[in-house]
Scaffold this motif. Structure first.
Motif, short mmCIF file in Angstrom:
data_model
loop_
_atom_site.label_atom_id
_atom_site.label_comp_id
_atom_site.label_asym_id
_atom_site.label_seq_id
_atom_site.Cartn_x
_atom_site.Cartn_y
_atom_site.Cartn_z
N PRO A 64 7.18 1.23 6.76
CA PRO A 64 6.50 0.48 5.52
C PRO A 64 7.17 -0.92 5.08
O PRO A 64 6.38 -1.91 4.93
CB PRO A 64 6.50 1.51 4.22
CG PRO A 64 6.64 2.78 4.81
CD PRO A 64 7.37 2.63 5.92
N SER A 86 -0.93 -4.34 3.01
CA SER A 86 -1.41 -4.66 1.70
C SER A 86 -2.83 -4.81 1.65
O SER A 86 -3.06 -5.97 2.06
CB SER A 86 -0.45 -5.58 1.01
OG SER A 86 -1.15 -5.97 -0.46
N ASP A 143 0.71 -1.24 0.06
CA ASP A 143 0.03 -0.02 -0.02
C ASP A 143 0.94 1.21 -0.08
O ASP A 143 0.35 2.26 -0.56
CB ASP A 143 -0.79 -0.17 1.07
CG ASP A 143 -2.01 -0.90 1.14
OD1 ASP A 143 -2.41 -1.46 0.06
OD2 ASP A 143 -2.57 -1.16 2.08
N GLU A 144 2.18 1.18 0.61
CA GLU A 144 3.15 2.13 0.73
C GLU A 144 4.26 1.87 -0.24
O GLU A 144 4.63 0.69 -0.05
CB GLU A 144 3.34 2.56 1.85
CG GLU A 144 2.23 3.13 2.76
CD GLU A 144 2.78 3.15 4.19
OE1 GLU A 144 3.17 4.39 4.74
OE2 GLU A 144 2.50 2.27 5.11
#
Length: 215
Positions: A145, A191, A73-74
């Protein structure tokens, strides 16, 4: 047992005199982590009728980071994340593996593993002791992250093996499908798409009777 009294693997066949001291320390550490290949986990292998060991698990996580990084996601530094997953279970050489659903073993897990980290990483030169211990602490804290994605892989990998085993450790006495979802939810911290896929596998496994429904 402290590193002063615990026998090292290299003691069986000591390195010759005259080696550079920094290199000697690094080689001593690298020989010692060969013990990771002997630490058995609960997860069954997909390709053979036996349990996985920690070294195989760590390799598999490194491969998963390499292949699945696009689903983070990052943005993540893939190389750094690979380092985290390669280091994360080294402490189990001395602390032993604590299965995910072993609540009793989890009580003192953090203390055992922190002591093992001090001992094992302490074999290295001081600068590398600090660096590798910092990486291990980063994985445990999940504040970056990279650490969150590394932890997600650590939860996803055995899920895949249990799916192939048609339940595997999902069948641990007392464990329900709800327990599996709860323990695997950290995948979603890193995620969204991988957590959606993981939940689909867990749900389907429950539907097929590979895990127990919640009471």
């Amino acid at each position: 047992m402290s590193e002063e009294t615990r026998p090292l693997l290299v003691d069986r066949t000591p390195f010759p005199e005259g080696l550079d001291e920094r290199l000697r320390a690094q080689l001593t550490f690298l020989v010692e982590v060969d013990r990771l290949k002997t630490v058995l986990r609960q997860s069954p292998l997909a390709a053979a009728d036996r349990r996985e060991n920690d070294a195989e698990h760590s390799w598999h996580l490194a491969m998963m980071v390499t292949v699945l990084a696009e689903y983070a996601d990052e943005p993540i530094d893939v190389g750094h994340t690979v380092r985290l997953v390669l280091l994360h279970d080294l402490v189990e050489i001395h602390a032993g593996d604590t299965p995910l659903y072993d609540d009793a073993g989890a009580v003192d897990q953090a203390e055992r593993e922190a002591a093992a980290a001090d001992e094992l990483f302490g074999l290295l030169p001081a600068d590398q002791t600090r660096l590798l211990r910092a990486h291990w602490d980063e994985f445990e804290a999940r504040r970056t992250p990279e650490a969150r994605f590394a932890k997600a892989m650590d939860r996803l990998q055995p899920l895949l093996l249990n799916w192939l085993a048609r339940g595997g450790t999902w069948r641990t006495p007392g464990v329900t499908a709800a327990d599996v979802r709860a323990r695997k939810a950290v995948i979603g911290d890193a995620s969204t798409p991988l957590w959606e896929a993981a939940r689909r596998l867990i749900d389907e496994g429950e539907a097929r009777g590979w895990s127990r429904p919640a009471p």
